[in-house]
Motif scaffolding. Structure first.
Motif, PDB file in Angstrom:
ATOM      1  N   GLY A  57      73.850  35.871 -15.196  1.00  0.00           N
ATOM      2  CA  GLY A  57      72.681  36.005 -16.059  1.00  0.00           C
ATOM      3  C   GLY A  57      71.399  36.295 -15.307  1.00  0.00           C
ATOM      4  N   GLY A  58      71.471  36.380 -13.967  1.00  0.00           N
ATOM      5  CA  GLY A  58      70.296  36.673 -13.156  1.00  0.00           C
ATOM      6  C   GLY A  58      69.665  35.459 -12.498  1.00  0.00           C
ATOM      7  N   ASN A  59      70.077  34.252 -12.896  1.00  0.00           N
ATOM      8  CA  ASN A  59      69.571  33.055 -12.231  1.00  0.00           C
ATOM      9  C   ASN A  59      70.191  32.939 -10.842  1.00  0.00           C
ATOM     10  OD1 ASN A  59      68.052  32.367 -14.473  1.00  0.00           O
ATOM     11  ND2 ASN A  59      69.612  31.011 -15.314  1.00  0.00           N
ATOM     12  N   HIS A  60      69.623  32.048 -10.031  1.00  0.00           N
ATOM     13  CA  HIS A  60      70.123  31.839  -8.672  1.00  0.00           C
ATOM     14  C   HIS A  60      70.518  30.386  -8.498  1.00  0.00           C
ATOM     15  CE1 HIS A  60      67.518  35.406  -8.267  1.00  0.00           C
ATOM     16  NE2 HIS A  60      68.498  35.800  -7.491  1.00  0.00           N
ATOM     17  N   LEU A  61      71.659  30.174  -7.864  1.00  0.00           N
ATOM     18  CA  LEU A  61      72.136  28.832  -7.558  1.00  0.00           C
ATOM     19  C   LEU A  61      71.977  28.606  -6.065  1.00  0.00           C
ATOM     20  CD1 LEU A  61      73.658  26.209  -8.377  1.00  0.00           C
ATOM     21  CD2 LEU A  61      75.747  27.416  -7.719  1.00  0.00           C
ATOM     22  N   TYR A  62      71.209  27.594  -5.707  1.00  0.00           N
ATOM     23  CA  TYR A  62      71.020  27.214  -4.311  1.00  0.00           C
ATOM     24  C   TYR A  62      71.872  25.989  -4.036  1.00  0.00           C
ATOM     25  CZ  TYR A  62      67.135  30.433  -4.377  1.00  0.00           C
ATOM     26  OH  TYR A  62      66.384  31.569  -4.486  1.00  0.00           O
ATOM     27  N   VAL A  63      72.593  25.998  -2.920  1.00  0.00           N
ATOM     28  CA  VAL A  63      73.478  24.902  -2.556  1.00  0.00           C
ATOM     29  C   VAL A  63      73.152  24.485  -1.129  1.00  0.00           C
ATOM     30  CG1 VAL A  63      75.894  24.211  -2.243  1.00  0.00           C
ATOM     31  CG2 VAL A  63      75.286  25.814  -4.056  1.00  0.00           C
ATOM     32  N   TRP A  64      73.151  23.182  -0.860  1.00  0.00           N
ATOM     33  CA  TRP A  64      72.896  22.680   0.479  1.00  0.00           C
ATOM     34  C   TRP A  64      73.526  21.300   0.624  1.00  0.00           C
ATOM     35  CZ3 TRP A  64      69.557  22.662  -3.527  1.00  0.00           C
ATOM     36  CH2 TRP A  64      68.917  21.467  -3.864  1.00  0.00           C
ATOM     37  N   ASN A  65      73.753  20.897   1.860  1.00  0.00           N
ATOM     38  CA  ASN A  65      74.273  19.566   2.160  1.00  0.00           C
ATOM     39  C   ASN A  65      73.185  18.754   2.847  1.00  0.00           C
ATOM     40  OD1 ASN A  65      76.660  20.813   1.418  1.00  0.00           O
ATOM     41  ND2 ASN A  65      77.839  20.034   3.135  1.00  0.00           N
ATOM     42  N   VAL A  66      73.174  17.467   2.553  1.00  0.00           N
ATOM     43  CA  VAL A  66      72.389  16.498   3.313  1.00  0.00           C
ATOM     44  C   VAL A  66      73.406  15.482   3.789  1.00  0.00           C
ATOM     45  CG1 VAL A  66      70.544  14.794   3.308  1.00  0.00           C
ATOM     46  CG2 VAL A  66      70.311  16.873   1.932  1.00  0.00           C
ATOM     47  N   GLY A  67      73.733  15.560   5.079  1.00  0.00           N
ATOM     48  CA  GLY A  67      74.863  14.782   5.570  1.00  0.00           C
ATOM     49  C   GLY A  67      76.122  15.301   4.900  1.00  0.00           C
ATOM     50  N   THR A  68      76.865  14.405   4.242  1.00  0.00           N
ATOM     51  CA  THR A  68      78.060  14.840   3.512  1.00  0.00           C
ATOM     52  C   THR A  68      77.804  14.999   2.018  1.00  0.00           C
ATOM     53  OG1 THR A  68      78.805  12.549   3.238  1.00  0.00           O
ATOM     54  CG2 THR A  68      79.626  13.758   5.176  1.00  0.00           C
ATOM     55  N   ALA A  69      76.578  14.766   1.570  1.00  0.00           N
ATOM     56  CA  ALA A  69      76.256  14.908   0.142  1.00  0.00           C
ATOM     57  C   ALA A  69      75.933  16.358  -0.190  1.00  0.00           C
ATOM     58  CB  ALA A  69      75.080  14.008  -0.224  1.00  0.00           C
ATOM     59  N   ALA A  70      76.748  16.954  -1.052  1.00  0.00           N
ATOM     60  CA  ALA A  70      76.499  18.330  -1.494  1.00  0.00           C
ATOM     61  C   ALA A  70      75.486  18.302  -2.632  1.00  0.00           C
ATOM     62  CB  ALA A  70      77.795  18.969  -1.959  1.00  0.00           C
ATOM     63  N   ASN A  71      74.553  19.263  -2.622  1.00  0.00           N
ATOM     64  CA  ASN A  71      73.514  19.368  -3.639  1.00  0.00           C
ATOM     65  C   ASN A  71      73.437  20.811  -4.111  1.00  0.00           C
ATOM     66  OD1 ASN A  71      71.946  16.622  -3.356  1.00  0.00           O
ATOM     67  ND2 ASN A  71      72.381  17.339  -1.294  1.00  0.00           N
ATOM     68  N   ALA A  72      72.985  20.998  -5.356  1.00  0.00           N
ATOM     69  CA  ALA A  72      72.828  22.338  -5.901  1.00  0.00           C
ATOM     70  C   ALA A  72      71.735  22.309  -6.957  1.00  0.00           C
ATOM     71  CB  ALA A  72      74.142  22.821  -6.515  1.00  0.00           C
ATOM     72  N   GLN A  73      71.075  23.442  -7.144  1.00  0.00           N
ATOM     73  CA  GLN A  73      70.085  23.555  -8.206  1.00  0.00           C
ATOM     74  C   GLN A  73      69.977  25.009  -8.634  1.00  0.00           C
ATOM     75  OE1 GLN A  73      66.213  21.829  -7.416  1.00  0.00           O
ATOM     76  NE2 GLN A  73      65.771  21.724  -9.604  1.00  0.00           N
ATOM     77  N   ILE A  74      69.852  25.214  -9.944  1.00  0.00           N
ATOM     78  CA  ILE A  74      69.723  26.559 -10.508  1.00  0.00           C
ATOM     79  C   ILE A  74      68.244  26.852 -10.744  1.00  0.00           C
ATOM     80  CG2 ILE A  74      70.320  28.074 -12.434  1.00  0.00           C
ATOM     81  CD1 ILE A  74      72.700  26.165 -12.972  1.00  0.00           C
ATOM     82  N   PHE A  75      67.823  28.058 -10.341  1.00  0.00           N
ATOM     83  CA  PHE A  75      66.460  28.539 -10.583  1.00  0.00           C
ATOM     84  C   PHE A  75      66.535  29.866 -11.329  1.00  0.00           C
ATOM     85  CE2 PHE A  75      65.901  25.570  -7.207  1.00  0.00           C
ATOM     86  CZ  PHE A  75      64.640  25.044  -7.381  1.00  0.00           C
ATOM     87  N   ASP A  76      65.530  30.124 -12.173  1.00  0.00           N
ATOM     88  CA  ASP A  76      65.502  31.396 -12.883  1.00  0.00           C
ATOM     89  C   ASP A  76      64.874  32.468 -12.000  1.00  0.00           C
ATOM     90  OD1 ASP A  76      62.697  31.116 -13.055  1.00  0.00           O
ATOM     91  OD2 ASP A  76      62.749  30.529 -15.167  1.00  0.00           O
TER      92      ASP A  76
END
Length: 198
Positions: A57-76
């Motif tokens: 749909g054109g949004n962007h998903l950013y993914v990163w780790n902090v230690g072993t914790a995976a994180n993600a967030q969607i931005f338009d």
């Protein structure tokens, strides 16, 4: 490079074009993608293994780790958050992400000896349950960037396959087996994991 992995440092912005060429630094066409000053996706100390995926749909998903914790967030497309920070789980390495035709995405990560696969909709809500495969014994190589790193391929109908390397797979004489598990568009496993090398 031939293996698809390059190390780049000292670059403010690296943008990949549709023709597989890279553009380093700012270009006038960037104003179409982003106007204003730089912005921050995450401020977590120790964030590593970051990646970005463009969703259908054109949004962007950013993914990163902090230690072993995976994180993600969607931005338009205007760099505004579409979702809160998501927690795909604990990861021993990088999280694999693939965009789905529905606008959502699927993640795959390895934590210890378990592969976890989860599908999400376009606003980051989990779809169905986490699918896990236990007994994964990832092989390790000298370049740690390749360790504990599954890969995802998506088909036109929205179904997908997740591949990972493992040692000691039945039928594998190499000691560095590659297994693949197919999933339906609804996120259900199709059959069982298959060894793709011998």
């Amino acid at each position: 490079s031939p293996d698809g992995v390059d190390t780049v440092s000292g670059v403010e912005k690296l943008r990949f074009q549709g023709d597989d060429t890279t553009q380093i630094g700012w270009q006038p066409s960037d104003l179409v993608l982003r106007s204003g000053s730089e912005w921050t996706v995450a401020t977590a100390s120790g964030a590593t293994l970051a990646s970005v995926t463009t969703l259908s749909g054109g949004n962007h998903l950013y993914v990163w780790n902090v230690g072993t914790a995976a994180n993600a967030q969607i931005f338009d497309q205007s760099n505004q958050p579409v979702s809160a920070v998501l927690s795909p789980g604990s990861a021993s390495g990088a999280v694999a992400v693939a965009a789905l035709p529905t606008g959502g995405f699927v993640t795959a990560l390895i934590s210890g000896t378990t592969l976890a696969v989860q599908q999400y909709n376009a606003v980051g809500a989990a779809v169905g349950i986490v699918q896990t495969i236990s007994g994964v014994t990832p092989t390790t190589v000298s370049d740690s960037a390749y360790n504990y790193r599954p890969a995802i391929g998506v088909l036109a109908d929205g179904s997908y396959a997740v591949a990972w390397n493992t040692s000691g797979a039945p039928g594998d004489s190499s000691g560095d087996g590659v297994l693949v598990q197919r999933f339906s568009a609804a996120g259900a496993p199709v059959g069982s994991a298959t060894l793709v090398n011998t």
